[in-house]
Design an enzyme around this catalytic site. Structure first.
Site, PDB file in Angstrom:
ATOM      1  N   GLU A   1       0.872  -1.174   0.000  1.00 65.93           N
ATOM      2  CA  GLU A   1       0.000   0.000   0.000  1.00 65.93           C
ATOM      3  C   GLU A   1       0.903   1.215   0.000  1.00 65.93           C
ATOM      4  OE1 GLU A   1      -2.165   2.758   2.943  1.00 65.93           O
ATOM      5  OE2 GLU A   1      -2.682   0.683   3.406  1.00 65.93           O
TER       6      GLU A   1
ATOM      7  N   CYS B   1      -3.363   7.345   5.080  1.00 70.95           N
ATOM      8  CA  CYS B   1      -3.291   7.002   3.659  1.00 70.95           C
ATOM      9  C   CYS B   1      -4.578   7.355   2.928  1.00 70.95           C
ATOM     10  CB  CYS B   1      -2.963   5.528   3.487  1.00 70.95           C
ATOM     11  SG  CYS B   1      -3.897   4.452   4.584  1.00 70.95           S
TER      12      CYS B   1
END
Length: 525
Positions: free
Chosen positions: A265, A302
């Site tokens: 990620e 994020c």
């Protein structure tokens, strides 16, 4: 707990012999004890061989025993009590309430995967019994189930010292799948990592599992990480961090004699689209809510909303006015590390120097160390489409507003976007027709599409997808949050005409595990 600054390789605590890591309190830049000398390739090799030795035993444990192990880890983490919170606070500058919540999430997802194991659905059992009388050709007996890949390397994240670190989602899902885990601790919070690592180590011992089921290694340079990814016993990698770091690991993994999957990620700016009717009706409230989401955790999520797209006009002006006021009233917050703060300042400075973007608001700048000062910039759709650098993620509380002149410009912007973790539609019923036309574009760009919410905050549940096309992740088919995360560390095997005595319980004729299996195309009840 007395911190020793040692790596945990199986049940042993070993002092490294490479350059030491020291945690830094970001609130005052003070160095924290103890030192954490890094490991080397020999330490990695030992951990990987232990994991390999443990794999056959661990993958064969019963579903219930593995579920109890995950629950035992959660119990051991909770037993660390306030000591864990205080150490994590010193190493990250995060408030106690946030850290307590994150510990709850960490333990909650461990227990969630225990429940997932008990359902057995992750095995995805499919059975097509033999049809010896079928013409023109008989059919063999075919039975399929998912099995674990093998030892997994997990890289701890900087922004979640618990939920995406040593016992975080990657570790929990890999252990649930039946894969031993070797964690490379993040250098920003080594003390927190040691405490959680020892909790897992205790759980391994309590549950009488092979010691190689878990190891924790420190390393300040690239040697440990590269050695882990390149080691032939490692069969998959979980990573949360920068695009450059994740892409480097992906290239390493693909360059092996046996390439392996890397679930990284990495980078996302999480566009928010203000639809015309919603913007007209709720401009001011949307402006303040947007900045509240942007400021959450100093923008170090994020899923932070770094891009906002809307039609030019009086309603957008009203939105910008409310957002500007909210920014100017924002107080600065301590960022996680000096390095993250430096990167944030460089990112903001690059945007300031870009003649295609204009700064319209800046929050108050605190005097303490490593302060994130909120920022807001604006650009036009034409300039955004001409300058790919405006898509660069700024990890922190700064966002860019893109003003469009038409729905066609909006579609062009969405089509030009890189892969994202999330995309958000702020809309009213009058916007549904336009939203419907945008959904096919957004489905190709993002792993999660929100309506009338804000992307910060990721629910840990069965339906969650925390992933997306590159560069949001290295593999847009997967998720790192939610029970589907277990699928990253499994693969399917088909057994043809094996005798009943050689089949696993999941595949046996009598269904001793009482699973919901797909038999002849129909789901067993």
């Amino acid at each position: 707990m007395l911190l020793e600054g040692k790596m945990l390789i199986g049940q042993s605590a070993i002092l490294g012999d490479q350059a030491p890591i020291y945690a830094i309190n970001p609130a005052d830049n003070q160095q924290l004890s103890p030192a954490y000398p890094g490991g080397n390739s020999s330490d990695v090799n030992k951990a990987c061989l232990l994991a390999s030795d443990a794999f056959e035993v661990y993958r064969s444990t019963s579903i219930e025993r593995r579920a109890q192990f995950l629950e035992c880890i959660a119990e051991e983490i909770e037993l660390l009590g306030e000591h864990l919170t205080q150490r994590a606070l010193q190493e990250t500058g995060l408030p106690s309430a946030r850290l307590e919540g994150e510990r709850g999430r960490t333990c909650g997802q461990l227990r969630m995967f225990a429940n997932t194991l008990r359902t057995g659905e992750w095995l995805d059992v499919r059975i097509d019994p033999a049809q010896p009388e079928r013409v023109p050709l008989p059919r063999a007996d075919l039975r399929q189930q998912q099995i674990p890949l093998g030892p997994v390397a997990v890289f701890g994240a900087s922004n979640f010292p618990l939920a995406f670190s040593v016992a975080g989602g990657d570790t929990a899902s890999a252990l649930a799948a039946g894969c031993p885990v070797i964690v490379k601790a993040h250098s920003a919070h080594p003390g927190t990592s040691e405490m959680v690592g020892r909790a897992i180590q205790k759980a391994v011992k309590r549950c009488e599992l092979p010691e190689g089921v878990f190891s924790l290694i420190f390393g300040s340079g690239r040697e440990v990480g590269q050695a882990l990814v390149k080691h032939p016993e490692i069969q998959a990698v979980g990573f949360t961090g920068s695009r450059s770091g994740g892409t480097a690991l992906l290239n390493l993994a693909q360059g092996r004699a046996q390439p392996i999957p890397v679930y990284a990620e990495m980078s996302s700016i999480n566009p928010v689209i203000l639809m015309p009717s919603a913007l007209e009706c709720r401009a001011e409230s949307l402006g303040s809510a947007f900045i509240a989401s942007l400021n959450m955790g100093a923008g170090q999520f994020c899923t932070n909303p770094g891009l906002l797209i809307a039609r030019r006009g009086a309603s957008l002006d009203a939105f910008i006015s409310a957002a500007r006021q909210a920014v100017e009233q924002s107080t600065s917050q301590t960022m996680l590390t000096p390095g993250i703060h430096d990167a944030y300042v460089k990112g903001v400075d690059a945007l300031k120097r870009n003649d295609k973007a204009r700064e319209i608001a800046r929050g108050t700048q605190g005097e303490a160390a490593n302060q994130c000062c909120t920022g807001l910039f604006v650009t036009t759709a034409k300039d955004f489409l001409q300058d790919a650098s405006l898509q660069a993620e700024i990890f922190g509380a700064t966002a860019l507003i893109v003003a469009c002149d038409s729905d066609e410009e909006l579609r062009s912007i969405l089509k030009a976007l890189e892969g994202q973790l999330t995309a958000t539609l702020q809309m009213d019923e009058a916007d549904y027709a336009l939203a419907s036309s945008l959904l096919p574009i957004l489905e190709r760009k993002a792993g999660r599409i929100l309506a009338n919410g804000w992307p910060t905050g990721v629910e840990v549940c069965d339906a969650m997808v925390h992933g997306g096309p590159y560069p949001a992740t290295s593999d847009g088919r997967s998720t790192s949050v939610g029970t589907a995360a277990i699928q990253r560390f499994l693969r399917a095997v088909c057994y043809q005409d094996l005798p009943e005595t050689l089949l696993s319980d999941a595949l046996k004729q009598g269904n001793p595990l009482s699973l919901k299996r797909l038999v002849n195309g129909n789901r067993e009840q």
